[in-house]
Design an enzyme around this catalytic site. Structure first.
Site, PDB file in Angstrom:
ATOM      1  N   GLY A  11       0.808  -1.230   0.000  1.00 48.77           N
ATOM      2  CA  GLY A  11       0.000   0.000   0.000  1.00 48.77           C
ATOM      3  C   GLY A  11       0.834   1.271   0.000  1.00 48.77           C
ATOM      4  O   GLY A  11       1.848   1.390  -0.694  1.00 48.77           O
ATOM      5  N   ASP A  44       7.761  -3.757   9.025  1.00 47.84           N
ATOM      6  CA  ASP A  44       6.356  -4.201   9.062  1.00 47.84           C
ATOM      7  C   ASP A  44       6.246  -5.374  10.035  1.00 47.84           C
ATOM      8  O   ASP A  44       7.271  -5.860  10.552  1.00 47.84           O
ATOM      9  CB  ASP A  44       5.863  -4.594   7.647  1.00 47.84           C
ATOM     10  N   ALA A  46       2.568   3.021   9.363  1.00 52.39           N
ATOM     11  CA  ALA A  46       1.772   1.843   9.750  1.00 52.39           C
ATOM     12  C   ALA A  46       0.463   2.299  10.375  1.00 52.39           C
ATOM     13  O   ALA A  46       0.440   3.230  11.181  1.00 52.39           O
ATOM     14  CB  ALA A  46       2.559   0.982  10.732  1.00 52.39           C
ATOM     15  N   LEU A  65     -19.553   3.416  18.027  1.00 57.97           N
ATOM     16  CA  LEU A  65     -19.028   3.377  19.396  1.00 57.97           C
ATOM     17  C   LEU A  65     -19.863   2.445  20.278  1.00 57.97           C
ATOM     18  O   LEU A  65     -19.319   1.726  21.142  1.00 57.97           O
ATOM     19  CB  LEU A  65     -18.976   4.797  19.974  1.00 57.97           C
ATOM     20  N   TYR A 103     -10.402   5.300  15.119  1.00 53.25           N
ATOM     21  CA  TYR A 103      -9.462   5.699  14.064  1.00 53.25           C
ATOM     22  C   TYR A 103      -9.317   7.222  14.012  1.00 53.25           C
ATOM     23  O   TYR A 103      -8.204   7.758  13.955  1.00 53.25           O
ATOM     24  CB  TYR A 103      -9.988   5.162  12.727  1.00 53.25           C
ATOM     25  N   LYS A 128      -5.992   9.477  14.556  1.00 53.76           N
ATOM     26  CA  LYS A 128      -5.421  10.298  13.481  1.00 53.76           C
ATOM     27  C   LYS A 128      -5.449  11.790  13.830  1.00 53.76           C
ATOM     28  O   LYS A 128      -4.585  12.549  13.378  1.00 53.76           O
ATOM     29  CB  LYS A 128      -6.156  10.021  12.163  1.00 53.76           C
ATOM     30  N   THR A 138      -6.015   1.566  -2.068  1.00 53.26           N
ATOM     31  CA  THR A 138      -5.150   0.538  -1.477  1.00 53.26           C
ATOM     32  C   THR A 138      -6.020  -0.635  -1.000  1.00 53.26           C
ATOM     33  O   THR A 138      -7.245  -0.571  -1.081  1.00 53.26           O
ATOM     34  CB  THR A 138      -4.382   1.062  -0.245  1.00 53.26           C
TER      35      THR A 138
HETATM   36  N1  LIG Z   1      -5.793   4.094   2.099  1.00 51.83           N
HETATM   37  C1  LIG Z   1      -6.363   5.230   2.440  1.00 51.83           C
HETATM   38  O1  LIG Z   1      -7.307   5.692   1.778  1.00 51.83           O
HETATM   39  C2  LIG Z   1      -5.878   5.990   3.624  1.00 51.83           C
HETATM   40  C3  LIG Z   1      -6.500   7.204   3.913  1.00 51.83           C
HETATM   41  C4  LIG Z   1      -6.059   7.941   4.995  1.00 51.83           C
HETATM   42  C5  LIG Z   1      -5.006   7.492   5.763  1.00 51.83           C
HETATM   43  N2  LIG Z   1      -4.427   6.291   5.476  1.00 51.83           N
HETATM   44  C6  LIG Z   1      -3.323   5.872   6.326  1.00 51.83           C
HETATM   45  O2  LIG Z   1      -2.216   5.548   5.523  1.00 51.83           O
HETATM   46  C7  LIG Z   1      -1.420   4.532   6.150  1.00 51.83           C
HETATM   47  C8  LIG Z   1      -1.211   3.369   5.196  1.00 51.83           C
HETATM   48  O3  LIG Z   1      -2.490   2.911   4.760  1.00 51.83           O
HETATM   49  P1  LIG Z   1      -2.686   1.785   3.653  1.00 51.83           P
HETATM   50  O4  LIG Z   1      -3.962   2.093   2.973  1.00 51.83           O
HETATM   51  O5  LIG Z   1      -1.453   1.611   2.866  1.00 51.83           O
HETATM   52  O6  LIG Z   1      -2.950   0.543   4.606  1.00 51.83           O
HETATM   53  P2  LIG Z   1      -2.502  -0.991   4.488  1.00 51.83           P
HETATM   54  O7  LIG Z   1      -3.405  -1.746   5.401  1.00 51.83           O
HETATM   55  O8  LIG Z   1      -2.461  -1.403   3.060  1.00 51.83           O
HETATM   56  O9  LIG Z   1      -1.015  -0.946   5.063  1.00 51.83           O
HETATM   57  C9  LIG Z   1      -0.750  -0.715   6.424  1.00 51.83           C
HETATM   58  C10 LIG Z   1       0.533  -1.431   6.765  1.00 51.83           C
HETATM   59  O10 LIG Z   1       0.787  -1.211   8.164  1.00 51.83           O
HETATM   60  C11 LIG Z   1       1.261  -2.451   8.705  1.00 51.83           C
HETATM   61  N3  LIG Z   1       1.023  -2.549  10.141  1.00 51.83           N
HETATM   62  C12 LIG Z   1      -0.159  -2.641  10.787  1.00 51.83           C
HETATM   63  N4  LIG Z   1       0.031  -2.800  12.106  1.00 51.83           N
HETATM   64  C13 LIG Z   1       1.371  -2.809  12.313  1.00 51.83           C
HETATM   65  C14 LIG Z   1       2.182  -2.975  13.456  1.00 51.83           C
HETATM   66  N5  LIG Z   1       1.641  -3.178  14.663  1.00 51.83           N
HETATM   67  N6  LIG Z   1       3.521  -2.955  13.314  1.00 51.83           N
HETATM   68  C15 LIG Z   1       4.086  -2.767  12.089  1.00 51.83           C
HETATM   69  N7  LIG Z   1       3.357  -2.608  10.960  1.00 51.83           N
HETATM   70  C16 LIG Z   1       2.012  -2.638  11.066  1.00 51.83           C
HETATM   71  C17 LIG Z   1       0.415  -3.496   7.965  1.00 51.83           C
HETATM   72  O11 LIG Z   1       0.980  -4.795   8.068  1.00 51.83           O
HETATM   73  C18 LIG Z   1       0.414  -2.943   6.559  1.00 51.83           C
HETATM   74  O12 LIG Z   1       1.507  -3.411   5.798  1.00 51.83           O
HETATM   75  C19 LIG Z   1      -2.186   4.143   7.427  1.00 51.83           C
HETATM   76  O13 LIG Z   1      -1.686   4.852   8.513  1.00 51.83           O
HETATM   77  C20 LIG Z   1      -3.595   4.617   7.115  1.00 51.83           C
HETATM   78  O14 LIG Z   1      -4.334   4.870   8.289  1.00 51.83           O
HETATM   79  C21 LIG Z   1      -4.846   5.538   4.423  1.00 51.83           C
END
Ligand SMILES: NC(=O)c1ccc[n+]([C@@H]2O[C@H](COP(=O)([O-])OP(=O)(O)OC[C@H]3O[C@@H](n4cnc5c(N)ncnc54)[C@H](O)[C@@H]3O)[C@@H](O)[C@H]2O)c1
Length: 468
Positions: free
Chosen positions: A239, A259, A310, A318, A374, A378, A409
């Site tokens: 992602g 990761d 991550a 809730l 969440y 954030k 993603t």
């Molecule tokens: N995709 C979106 O639309 C979006 C929007 C806003 C914010 N985000 C933020 O962007 C970031 C990445 O999102 P993404 O869509 O790529 O998600 P994803 O789920 O594809 O990737 C998240 C990664 O974090 C790793 N992870 C989770 N818990 C962990 C831990 N305890 N230790 C180490 N690694 C850990 C997972 O294994 C995964 O590889 C996140 O913080 C997410 O909240 C994403």
């Protein structure tokens, strides 16, 4: 993940169907494709209010690109450019109404009271239809809190409303941003201008950032701005995290991808692809901050960049959310970031002119049904950035956040179809962003020349209507 509607809307049949039905037309966004930082290519238009203070600095930066540069023929830009290497051509009203402009920079720092805001109308009104597809508009102002009078502060604050509305009117993949430059930070604009005037900010629009003063005035090789730097990216196996690792490596950094141990194989594959290294570790483990710190000290004598990417979601209203779902999200998304920063800083493992970049979310700004855990985490990330920015900057380390909107993603692929479609279309670009869009913004914050950027929260959301 692909967006079938985007492909359909840009096919010959699709275009006429959606036009007839009045449906949104997502443009094909120009994205950055080669090495280094380049300006979007096409004619550039410069303008300024009569008492602007930033145009000489802009002209020096623009002299590094080879696109033709114009200014209205009665404009003070021509005078400001005289002192620089930049060749600016005077443009009559007739020429302005024919030429298409790919980049526009307006220095509004001199607007000293509300009557002077009419200068914005004077400059932009004749050229609004002349902004090219995927064009880039940048307005420069003086940080409102650092102005000389309340009249100037009012006028400078007004620029935010102007820029956000302009960003909604430029359309066809074009973007508009506001850069507030604090007095004394004029020499620190280059990395930000290069980012906002390039295809790298394809999914960033309607944003206001502040450049503060900094003692680090660093010369950068723009083709490999992160050469010699060591970066650690959490959640890097897939992602957005994988895209961040790839872009930082493209820009010259050695990247350590971290990761959870279950993702070790994907992490290893990524490390091989980008010539980096991997660190399988669960960041919520009690020992993780110490282990991570020890790893970077032992293998690299420290870090230049850490990206806290991550993140997890555990959505429930809730009333239905048990304590465990709350704790899991807070622990991964916020608490572990605080603990890791503390461990790295206590061990002095982040080098001078270092960077901490956190990934927040527009859910942390707008809130979202079913995401109290969440959104709390954030919004807390934004609090973390803002509460530490000044103190860290004094120690030579910047901290900033990006707040992505809807990014394509695996995380968003898990969202139910109807909600996913709404998330994709409810922004000025009528589409979701790509992981690389978030990664490019992070690479800009990570640049050694971005030392004046701290405490900023940049939304990478195509100017989402949520929380705007
Ligand atoms: N995709 C979106 O639309 C979006 C929007 C806003 C914010 N985000 C933020 O962007 C970031 C990445 O999102 P993404 O869509 O790529 O998600 P994803 O789920 O594809 O990737 C998240 C990664 O974090 C790793 N992870 C989770 N818990 C962990 C831990 N305890 N230790 C180490 N690694 C850990 C997972 O294994 C995964 O590889 C996140 O913080 C997410 O909240 C994403």
């Amino acid at each position: 993940m692909s967006d079938p509607y985007l492909n359909f809307a840009n096919s010959p049949i699709g275009r006429s169907v959606i036009e007839r039905l009045g449906l949104p037309h997502p443009p094909v966004l120009e994205r950055y494709s080669t090495h280094g930082s380049v300006f979007s290519s096409g004619s550039c238009l410069l303008g300024m209010s009569s008492t602007g203070t930033l145009m000489t600095h802009v002209a020096k930066i623009m002299a590094a690109q080879d696109n033709p540069v114009f200014a209205p023929d009665n404009d003070s830009v021509l005078k400001a450019a005289l002192d620089t290497e930049l060749n600016v051509r005077a443009a009559s009203l007739e020429l302005l109404s024919k030429e298409k402009f790919k980049t526009l920079v307006y220095d509004a720092s001199g607007l000293s009271d509300t009557t002077a805001l009419a200068d914005l109308h004077r400059f932009f009104h004749p050229v609004m239809r002349q902004i090219a597809e995927c064009g880039r508009v940048v307005i420069l102002g003086c940080t409102p809190e650092k102005t000389a009078s309340s009249a100037q502060r009012t006028a400078q604050r007004a620029l935010e409303g102007f820029t956000r509305s302009l960003a909604k009117e430029v359309r066809k993949g074009a973007t508009a941003q506001l850069i507030y430059v604090s007095p004394g930070a004029e020499n620190l604009m280059e990395s930000t201008l290069r980012f906002f005037l390039s295809p790298r900010c394809a999914y960033v629009s309607g944003q206001a950032v502040t450049i503060n003063t900094s003692e680090h005035l660093t010369a950068v090789d723009w083709k490999a701005p992160l050469q010699g730097k060591v970066a650690l990216v959490t959640g890097a196996s897939r992602g957005i995290g994988a895209a961040i690792a790839e872009v930082l490596a493209r820009d010259g950094a050695h990247v350590i991808g971290l990761d959870i141990p279950n993702a070790a194989m994907d992490l290893q594959a990524l490390a091989q692809r980008i010539g980096g290294s991997s660190l399988p570790l669960d960041i919520t483990d009690y020992q993780a901050p110490a282990q991570l710190t020890q790893f970077v000290l032992q293998h690299h004598h420290g870090l230049d960049i850490i990206v806290h990417n991550a993140g997890i979601t555990r959505d429930k209203t809730l009333a239905r959310m048990n304590q465990d779902l709350w704790n899991q999200v807070l622990n991964v998304n916020l608490i572990s970031e605080e603990r890791i920063n503390d461990a790295l800083l206590n061990a002095e493992a982040i080098r001078h002119n270092g960077r901490i970049i956190c990934v927040s979310s527009i859910s942390g700004i707008a809130g979202n049904l079913g995401q109290t855990n969440y959104s709390t985490s954030k919004a807390g990330v934004i609090g973390l950035v803002q509460s530490h920015a000044e103190a860290y900057a004094k120690a030579g380390i910047t901290i900033n956040a990006v707040a992505p909107g809807f990014i394509e993603t695996q995380m968003t692929a898990a969202v139910p179809l109807a909600i996913r479609e709404v998330g994709r279309r409810m922004n000025s670009m009528s589409q979701g962003g790509l992981p690389v869009d978030v990664a490019e913004a992070i690479a800009w914050f990570a640049c050694p020349a971005s030392s004046g950027l701290y405490g900023n929260v940049l939304r990478v959301c195509g100017q989402s209507f949520l929380g705007a």
